[in-house]
Write a protein that holds these residues in place. Sequence first.
Motif, mmCIF file in Angstrom:
data_model
loop_
_atom_site.group_PDB
_atom_site.id
_atom_site.type_symbol
_atom_site.label_atom_id
_atom_site.label_comp_id
_atom_site.label_asym_id
_atom_site.label_seq_id
_atom_site.Cartn_x
_atom_site.Cartn_y
_atom_site.Cartn_z
ATOM 1 N N ASN A 146 5.030 -2.692 7.566
ATOM 2 C CA ASN A 146 6.664 -2.407 7.693
ATOM 3 C C ASN A 146 6.723 -1.439 6.438
ATOM 4 O O ASN A 146 6.084 -1.478 5.316
ATOM 5 N N GLU A 147 7.579 -0.390 6.641
ATOM 6 C CA GLU A 147 7.940 0.480 5.615
ATOM 7 C C GLU A 147 8.973 -0.024 4.529
ATOM 8 O O GLU A 147 10.054 -0.372 5.019
ATOM 9 N N LEU A 148 8.644 0.018 3.495
ATOM 10 C CA LEU A 148 9.534 -0.408 2.397
ATOM 11 C C LEU A 148 10.243 0.670 1.633
ATOM 12 O O LEU A 148 11.406 0.345 1.273
ATOM 13 N N LYS A 149 9.670 1.753 1.431
ATOM 14 C CA LYS A 149 10.161 2.926 0.705
ATOM 15 C C LYS A 149 9.654 4.148 1.073
ATOM 16 O O LYS A 149 8.233 4.189 1.068
ATOM 17 N N SER A 150 10.176 5.253 1.107
ATOM 18 C CA SER A 150 9.536 6.524 1.142
ATOM 19 C C SER A 150 10.363 7.595 0.187
ATOM 20 O O SER A 150 11.422 7.353 -0.344
ATOM 21 N N PHE A 151 9.356 8.564 0.051
ATOM 22 C CA PHE A 151 9.922 9.516 -0.919
ATOM 23 C C PHE A 151 9.154 11.002 -0.470
ATOM 24 O O PHE A 151 8.089 11.139 -0.132
ATOM 25 N N PHE A 181 0.906 -1.275 -0.073
ATOM 26 C CA PHE A 181 -0.022 -0.034 -0.013
ATOM 27 C C PHE A 181 0.821 0.936 0.109
ATOM 28 O O PHE A 181 2.008 1.186 0.689
ATOM 29 N N ILE A 182 0.428 2.447 -0.661
ATOM 30 C CA ILE A 182 1.162 3.330 -0.722
ATOM 31 C C ILE A 182 0.184 4.496 0.371
ATOM 32 O O ILE A 182 -0.987 4.367 -0.178
ATOM 33 N N SER A 183 0.749 5.184 1.176
ATOM 34 C CA SER A 183 0.334 6.235 1.784
ATOM 35 C C SER A 183 1.102 7.524 1.573
ATOM 36 O O SER A 183 2.097 7.686 1.780
ATOM 37 N N VAL A 184 0.060 8.779 1.185
ATOM 38 C CA VAL A 184 0.624 9.924 0.685
ATOM 39 C C VAL A 184 0.088 11.021 1.807
ATOM 40 O O VAL A 184 -1.253 11.118 1.891
ATOM 41 N N ASP A 185 0.940 11.625 2.444
ATOM 42 C CA ASP A 185 0.616 12.849 3.668
ATOM 43 C C ASP A 185 0.816 13.938 2.632
ATOM 44 O O ASP A 185 1.813 14.470 2.686
ATOM 45 N N SER A 186 -0.212 14.756 2.006
ATOM 46 C CA SER A 186 -0.046 15.735 1.179
ATOM 47 C C SER A 186 -0.387 17.053 2.064
ATOM 48 O O SER A 186 -1.281 17.191 2.241
ATOM 49 N N GLY A 187 0.806 17.577 2.521
ATOM 50 C CA GLY A 187 0.537 18.631 3.519
ATOM 51 C C GLY A 187 0.993 20.065 3.070
ATOM 52 O O GLY A 187 1.829 20.191 1.925
ATOM 53 N N LEU A 195 4.834 13.641 1.757
ATOM 54 C CA LEU A 195 5.476 12.478 2.086
ATOM 55 C C LEU A 195 4.565 11.105 1.671
ATOM 56 O O LEU A 195 3.513 11.141 1.816
ATOM 57 N N GLY A 196 5.261 10.380 1.007
ATOM 58 C CA GLY A 196 4.778 8.990 0.465
ATOM 59 C C GLY A 196 5.712 7.984 0.919
ATOM 60 O O GLY A 196 6.675 7.957 0.856
ATOM 61 N N ILE A 197 4.955 6.882 1.388
ATOM 62 C CA ILE A 197 5.532 5.657 1.858
ATOM 63 C C ILE A 197 4.806 4.452 1.292
ATOM 64 O O ILE A 197 3.725 4.425 1.439
ATOM 65 N N ILE A 198 5.882 3.582 0.984
ATOM 66 C CA ILE A 198 5.094 2.154 0.833
ATOM 67 C C ILE A 198 5.004 1.399 1.981
ATOM 68 O O ILE A 198 6.209 1.207 2.570
ATOM 69 N N TYR A 199 4.003 0.460 2.279
ATOM 70 C CA TYR A 199 3.991 -0.314 3.424
ATOM 71 C C TYR A 199 3.707 -1.591 2.912
ATOM 72 O O TYR A 199 2.853 -1.665 1.826
ATOM 73 N N ASP A 200 4.422 -2.789 3.440
ATOM 74 C CA ASP A 200 3.707 -3.922 3.097
ATOM 75 C C ASP A 200 2.441 -4.193 4.121
ATOM 76 O O ASP A 200 2.092 -3.647 4.742
ATOM 77 N N GLU A 201 2.133 -5.669 3.871
ATOM 78 C CA GLU A 201 0.727 -6.007 4.501
ATOM 79 C C GLU A 201 0.899 -5.897 5.910
ATOM 80 O O GLU A 201 -0.402 -5.575 6.514
#
Length: 298
Positions: A25-30, A5-11, A16-22
């Motif tokens: 766990n954080e897999l990647k951020s940008f 899943f990708i979560s994006v905190d548009s502020g 900030l965007g992060i890929i989470y596994d099921e």
Amino acid sequence: MSKKFISVDSGGTKTLGIIYDEVGNELKSFTTSQSNFAVNLDNAKNEVQKVLDELTLGQSIDMIVIGAAGYSRIPDIKAYEKALEERYQTAVKIYPDAYLGLYANYDDKYPFIYQVAGTGSISYAIYEGNVHRFGGYGHIFGDYGSAYSVSIRLLNETMERIDALKKPNPVQKKVLKQLGLKTREEIIGFAHKETKQVIAGIARLIDKESNHAYVQKLYLKEAKVMLSMIEKIIKTLKIKDTFKLVLRGGFIQNANGLKGQLLNLLNQKNINFLYETGTHEPVYGGYNLAKAYMRRDG
């Protein structure tokens, strides 16, 4: 295969965007620059797209959740979600940005109040399974209990002193000097010309003088506004049990003495609450929302 899943905190400060596994766990951020849809719609869309382009590259994503600052200014949420779904070939849900923080720290064992005091202010509560919003009307309506509010309050009180033929107090004088302002007319011109973000940034200058009694008086006024909102939520929802309280946002977290003043006011009122510092950053709420949405969707 484990879902992603990708979560994006548009502020209003950053995106900030992060890929989470099921299992979260954080897999990647940008991270890229601010993407407040109420400030500049096209810029916000571009910044969100930069994050998503980076995070989806070479990835199979099961859902994207975006918490958007300025959510109410997006002309057609459904159309925007559909456009993103077509571009990234996955389900997309967009919520107000405060939802991320709300669900990042939600505990279903207690009624939950989530008070945001950052550039602007807004309050949410989750009670008996329902989400309720309070305030968050934007700076035109005051944005009381925020960095914008304390900044405008200082400028307003400075002009009131000038009207009364008094000199600005030492804190006001220092802030005006750093802003390059001298006269009442210059203060008025500045407030009408600059953006909400620029005006809210004055709060950082104010906090440099946080040991001064005047600054603590300013903070007490903002703390009383927040107390009033919390009391309003309790009364409106008829919350009788102990509730969990989370305070988030750069203003409440960084203004020296402000948080303590609010907690003291709550205790003086004998309000039964559990203060939760918030173990997860708001962006984590997108992961929780994605999981909940996919459970509902089967």
